[in-house]
Scaffold this motif. Sequence first.
Motif, PDB file in Angstrom:
ATOM      1  N   TYR A 148       0.561  55.744 -31.458  1.00 40.77           N
ATOM      2  CA  TYR A 148       1.786  56.464 -31.837  1.00 40.77           C
ATOM      3  C   TYR A 148       1.640  57.955 -31.538  1.00 40.77           C
ATOM      4  N   LEU A 149       0.496  58.522 -31.861  1.00 39.92           N
ATOM      5  CA  LEU A 149       0.281  59.948 -31.619  1.00 39.92           C
ATOM      6  C   LEU A 149       0.308  60.272 -30.127  1.00 39.92           C
ATOM      7  N   LEU A 158       3.765  66.790 -30.014  1.00 38.79           N
ATOM      8  CA  LEU A 158       2.446  67.132 -30.540  1.00 38.79           C
ATOM      9  C   LEU A 158       1.522  67.565 -29.403  1.00 38.79           C
ATOM     10  N   THR A 159       0.508  68.314 -29.752  1.00 43.00           N
ATOM     11  CA  THR A 159      -0.554  68.679 -28.813  1.00 43.00           C
ATOM     12  C   THR A 159      -1.883  68.235 -29.416  1.00 43.00           C
ATOM     13  N   ILE A 160      -2.453  67.170 -28.867  1.00 41.45           N
ATOM     14  CA  ILE A 160      -3.671  66.594 -29.428  1.00 41.45           C
ATOM     15  C   ILE A 160      -4.651  66.313 -28.297  1.00 41.45           C
ATOM     16  N   GLU A 161      -5.849  66.805 -28.455  1.00 41.27           N
ATOM     17  CA  GLU A 161      -6.873  66.591 -27.433  1.00 41.27           C
ATOM     18  C   GLU A 161      -7.422  65.171 -27.481  1.00 41.27           C
ATOM     19  N   ASP A 162      -7.659  64.651 -28.677  1.00 40.10           N
ATOM     20  CA  ASP A 162      -8.242  63.325 -28.856  1.00 40.10           C
ATOM     21  C   ASP A 162      -7.445  62.601 -29.940  1.00 40.10           C
ATOM     22  N   ALA A 166      -7.857  62.341 -34.104  1.00 39.10           N
ATOM     23  CA  ALA A 166      -6.756  62.847 -34.919  1.00 39.10           C
ATOM     24  C   ALA A 166      -6.227  61.759 -35.850  1.00 39.10           C
ATOM     25  N   ALA A 167      -6.126  60.534 -35.353  1.00 43.81           N
ATOM     26  CA  ALA A 167      -5.659  59.424 -36.187  1.00 43.81           C
ATOM     27  C   ALA A 167      -6.615  59.177 -37.346  1.00 43.81           C
ATOM     28  N   LEU A 207       0.324  68.330 -39.279  1.00 42.71           N
ATOM     29  CA  LEU A 207       1.333  68.923 -38.406  1.00 42.71           C
ATOM     30  C   LEU A 207       1.060  70.400 -38.146  1.00 42.71           C
ATOM     31  N   ALA A 208       0.461  71.074 -39.117  1.00 36.87           N
ATOM     32  CA  ALA A 208       0.091  72.473 -38.905  1.00 36.87           C
ATOM     33  C   ALA A 208      -0.945  72.589 -37.797  1.00 36.87           C
ATOM     34  N   ALA A 209      -1.788  71.581 -37.682  1.00 32.42           N
ATOM     35  CA  ALA A 209      -2.843  71.594 -36.660  1.00 32.42           C
ATOM     36  C   ALA A 209      -2.350  71.109 -35.300  1.00 32.42           C
TER      37      ALA A 209
END
Length: 212
Positions: A148-149, A158-162, A166-167, A207-209
């Motif tokens: 989902y992420l 969202l901006t997520i490296e991994d 994160a999940a 969400l702040a991260a």
Amino acid sequence: MSELAELVPPGPTEAEDSAKRRQIIDGARSVFLSRGFDAASMGDIAKAAGVSKGTLYVYFKDKDELFAAIVRGECAMQAEGVFDFDLGDHDVDSVLLRHGKAFVRAIADSGRLSSFRTVIAVAERMPDLGRKVYETGPAVGIAKLAAYLRAQVEAGILTIEDSEVAAAQFIESCHATILKPMLFNFAPPPTPERVDHVVGMAVRAFLAAYRK
């Protein structure tokens, strides 16, 4: 104990759902939770289930197989919709809040938690069973949330490296101050207000991260 890898099939058959089988599993669960795996005997289980030992062995060949059947049921959290995400739902705040609360309510169930304690107690001696519990429980939740992420990253929300990390971070933060105190019998199940508070903080921090 290597046979235990085969003892937890992906889903129940019609025969497995029979009333008698359910009766045996319920009786066995009460014995395992009150006495532990090692102290429980098939005779104790038959007595608690209200069946003869002969009937018990018709359904389960030994204590390991019976215990694995109980574990399979307790690890079906993903089948309860807790980790069923709509990848196209971009209201990330609401999605995480809803699923986070459902997850905490599920793990705070006293019966499920007691079963997990029993699994942990035998995991070193029965590693195949411990592995199967993780694969059909926590690993599934992390994988589905990560998917989902990733969808939200691709949508530019969202901006997520991994996404896997994160999940896992989100799941862990949802049960912060809740799971471990319960696991060690230090605290009772959380109130709905406590669940709302802890999960709400987890969502805001996440969400702040990671919000773009």
